[in-house]
Write an enzyme that holds these catalytic residues in place. Sequence first.
Site, short mmCIF file in Angstrom:
data_model
loop_
_atom_site.label_atom_id
_atom_site.label_comp_id
_atom_site.label_asym_id
_atom_site.label_seq_id
_atom_site.Cartn_x
_atom_site.Cartn_y
_atom_site.Cartn_z
N LYS A 100 0.84 -1.20 0.00
CA LYS A 100 0.00 0.00 0.00
C LYS A 100 0.87 1.24 0.00
O LYS A 100 0.58 2.22 -0.69
CB LYS A 100 -0.96 -0.03 1.21
CG LYS A 100 -2.07 -1.05 1.02
CD LYS A 100 -2.88 -1.34 2.26
CE LYS A 100 -3.85 -2.50 1.97
NZ LYS A 100 -4.60 -2.96 3.14
N GLN A 144 -4.96 -1.48 9.33
CA GLN A 144 -4.83 -2.80 8.72
C GLN A 144 -5.46 -3.87 9.62
O GLN A 144 -5.19 -3.94 10.81
CB GLN A 144 -3.33 -3.11 8.49
CG GLN A 144 -3.07 -4.42 7.79
CD GLN A 144 -3.61 -4.47 6.36
OE1 GLN A 144 -3.47 -3.50 5.60
NE2 GLN A 144 -4.24 -5.57 5.98
N ASP A 163 -11.06 2.47 3.42
CA ASP A 163 -11.33 1.04 3.25
C ASP A 163 -12.82 0.80 2.94
O ASP A 163 -13.18 -0.26 2.46
CB ASP A 163 -10.99 0.29 4.55
CG ASP A 163 -9.69 -0.49 4.46
OD1 ASP A 163 -9.25 -0.78 3.34
OD2 ASP A 163 -9.13 -0.82 5.53
#
Length: 284
Positions: free
Chosen positions: A54, A98, A121
């Site tokens: 990422k 995460q 997200d």
Amino acid sequence: MSAQLLDGKLISAEIIDEVRSQVDARVALGRRAPALAVVLVGDDPASAVYVSNKKKACERAGFRSLSYEFPASLSETDLLALVEKLNADPSVDGILVQLPLPKHIDAEKVIEAINPLKDVDGFHPYNFGRLALKMPLLRPCTPHGVMVMLEKTGVDLVGKDAVVVGASNIVGRPAALELLLARATVTVCHSKTRDLADKVRAADVVVAGVGIPNFVKGDWIKPGAIVIDVGINRLDNGKLCGDVEFEPARERASWITPVPGGVGPMTIAMLMRNTLDASINLNP
Ligand code: NAP
């Protein structure tokens, strides 16, 4: 028939390049580059790889990436305090915590603490609810990536029979909402579904997100169907494989995604897309 491959690496590179040119154009007009804060708690090796990918994608997209890495012992209170700080920081556009988080931290509480406008997200109930209500804002990245791949086939999804195998909050459930939004007729299967093979056999589009290697058998695939394999499973020999028996499915499908190199890279590309969108929404 042998299916055409949907090359996630290629499509994701195109999307990131497109994001990059939009970022460059905004910067040329005096706006700042989007900034993504990535938070990693613990030392899960797969999470470390995802986070590193990422960050690399942020560089390619021309973003500023801020990295917060903590040992697994970090308390929930301290993580929530960091989220609050990032929510309040006007130089941060996107916040990604995460998953999975260590067991002593309530992941739902952390996700709900993120400002929905910075929830790149797309997991916050606000963004999930907007998708369910046909007014998506920041869309969950993996299912959004699936939809972009489906678009690349050029096949009109309206009225098609789509079967989603798996109903998790990050893959199956939002994928079903996306397909419904595209006006497909959607069947969602999970571990209690009866006659799964028959349901898959009737599908024009199959999306698999189960987490069991080669779970969807090749001979379940209707000739000409589109197969999107979200699964990423590591075998004992170290190789990665999907949830669909690839070779036999490829012989029957019209389009299929490989694993690796399919949906995986798309998830990161859609994260870049969401971060740019969040930045534009917050700083028009
Ligand atoms: P998960 O949370 O474990 O969910 C698995 C889903 O599969 C659940 O809905 C479960 O049903 C269903 N399932 C389990 N056994 C089944 C069976 N025998 N028949 C039918 N359904 C069954 O997994 P996940 O997080 O969604 O991940 C799924 C896969 O996608 C994994 O391989 C993961 O690594 C991969 N993944 C890939 C990406 C990417 O970027 N490509 C992103 C996320 C995840 P119940 O609801 O009844 O438990």
